[in-house]
Design a protein around this motif. Sequence first.
Motif, mmCIF file in Angstrom:
data_model
loop_
_atom_site.group_PDB
_atom_site.id
_atom_site.type_symbol
_atom_site.label_atom_id
_atom_site.label_comp_id
_atom_site.label_asym_id
_atom_site.label_seq_id
_atom_site.Cartn_x
_atom_site.Cartn_y
_atom_site.Cartn_z
ATOM 1 N N MET A 1 0.839 -1.173 0.000
ATOM 2 C CA MET A 1 0.000 0.000 0.000
ATOM 3 C C MET A 1 0.892 1.246 0.000
ATOM 4 O O MET A 1 1.877 1.300 0.716
ATOM 5 C CB MET A 1 -0.895 -0.028 1.250
ATOM 6 N N GLN A 2 0.516 2.228 -0.775
ATOM 7 C CA GLN A 2 1.264 3.483 -0.853
ATOM 8 C C GLN A 2 0.666 4.484 0.133
ATOM 9 O O GLN A 2 -0.546 4.645 0.202
ATOM 10 C CB GLN A 2 1.173 4.049 -2.270
ATOM 11 N N ILE A 3 1.558 5.144 0.892
ATOM 12 C CA ILE A 3 1.140 6.092 1.924
ATOM 13 C C ILE A 3 1.901 7.401 1.728
ATOM 14 O O ILE A 3 3.098 7.395 1.432
ATOM 15 C CB ILE A 3 1.453 5.539 3.337
ATOM 16 N N GLU B 1 3.710 13.131 8.915
ATOM 17 C CA GLU B 1 4.693 13.410 9.967
ATOM 18 C C GLU B 1 5.922 12.564 9.691
ATOM 19 O O GLU B 1 5.865 11.597 8.939
ATOM 20 C CB GLU B 1 4.131 13.021 11.346
ATOM 21 N N ASP B 2 7.038 12.915 10.331
ATOM 22 C CA ASP B 2 8.224 12.081 10.246
ATOM 23 C C ASP B 2 7.963 10.786 11.013
ATOM 24 O O ASP B 2 7.476 10.817 12.140
ATOM 25 C CB ASP B 2 9.435 12.785 10.868
ATOM 26 N N VAL B 3 8.276 9.652 10.394
ATOM 27 C CA VAL B 3 8.134 8.356 11.055
ATOM 28 C C VAL B 3 9.506 7.710 11.055
ATOM 29 O O VAL B 3 10.119 7.513 9.996
ATOM 30 C CB VAL B 3 7.108 7.454 10.322
ATOM 31 N N ILE C 1 -0.216 3.521 10.981
ATOM 32 C CA ILE C 1 -0.043 4.829 10.358
ATOM 33 C C ILE C 1 -1.363 5.592 10.234
ATOM 34 O O ILE C 1 -1.444 6.750 10.631
ATOM 35 C CB ILE C 1 0.653 4.686 8.988
ATOM 36 N N LEU C 2 -2.394 4.963 9.709
ATOM 37 C CA LEU C 2 -3.661 5.665 9.509
ATOM 38 C C LEU C 2 -4.365 6.028 10.828
ATOM 39 O O LEU C 2 -4.822 7.159 10.969
ATOM 40 C CB LEU C 2 -4.579 4.854 8.596
ATOM 41 N N GLY D 1 -0.036 9.408 8.414
ATOM 42 C CA GLY D 1 -0.042 9.425 6.960
ATOM 43 C C GLY D 1 -1.445 9.194 6.422
ATOM 44 O O GLY D 1 -2.366 8.870 7.170
ATOM 45 N N VAL D 2 -1.570 9.380 5.122
ATOM 46 C CA VAL D 2 -2.843 9.127 4.440
ATOM 47 C C VAL D 2 -2.570 8.259 3.222
ATOM 48 O O VAL D 2 -1.450 8.213 2.704
ATOM 49 C CB VAL D 2 -3.539 10.443 3.995
ATOM 50 N N GLU D 3 -3.624 7.586 2.771
ATOM 51 C CA GLU D 3 -3.488 6.731 1.598
ATOM 52 C C GLU D 3 -3.172 7.571 0.368
ATOM 53 O O GLU D 3 -3.654 8.693 0.229
ATOM 54 C CB GLU D 3 -4.795 5.965 1.387
ATOM 55 N N ALA D 4 -2.327 7.059 -0.496
ATOM 56 C CA ALA D 4 -1.852 7.817 -1.659
ATOM 57 C C ALA D 4 -2.867 7.760 -2.786
ATOM 58 O O ALA D 4 -2.665 7.084 -3.797
ATOM 59 C CB ALA D 4 -0.510 7.273 -2.113
#
Length: 148
Positions: A1-3, A7-9, A30-31, A36-39
């Motif tokens: 999955m692309q994210i 924020e820095d992870v 992540i979600l 992050g959010v889905e790309a």
Amino acid sequence: MQIVLLEDVKSLGKKGELVKVSEGYARNFILPKKLGVEATSKNLNDLKLKKANEEKVAAKQLADARELAGKLEKSSVTLAIKAGDNGKAFGSVSGKEIGKAIQEQLGLDVDKKKLVLPEPLKTFGTHEVPIKLHREVTAKLAVKVVEE
């Protein structure tokens, strides 16, 4: 999955990067934590617009810093301190006093924290004081210390 990271992870990437992660890691870590959010095409477009805006703001800040540096390079500030016996300076001139003098004498707003002054000025005469206005811009201001 692309994210797309918001924020820095640690060990994954920095803010604004497009990273590929497993679906479970994305859905469970992540979600939910909004790292992050889905790309999707909308999110990628938003990321592109946000980066363009940040670059524009950064360019403006750099231009402003260069303009202020030009003004500071052409001018000087005079400060008076008391003299002790034998014409030696009694006291010193600190960054706070230099910042206040820049505000009063030149009418420019420079934060005292931007002055690169390893120690206060303790002698009479003209001193070159570097002022770090931006990562790439450092101006030199002539500070004249005279006897009061």
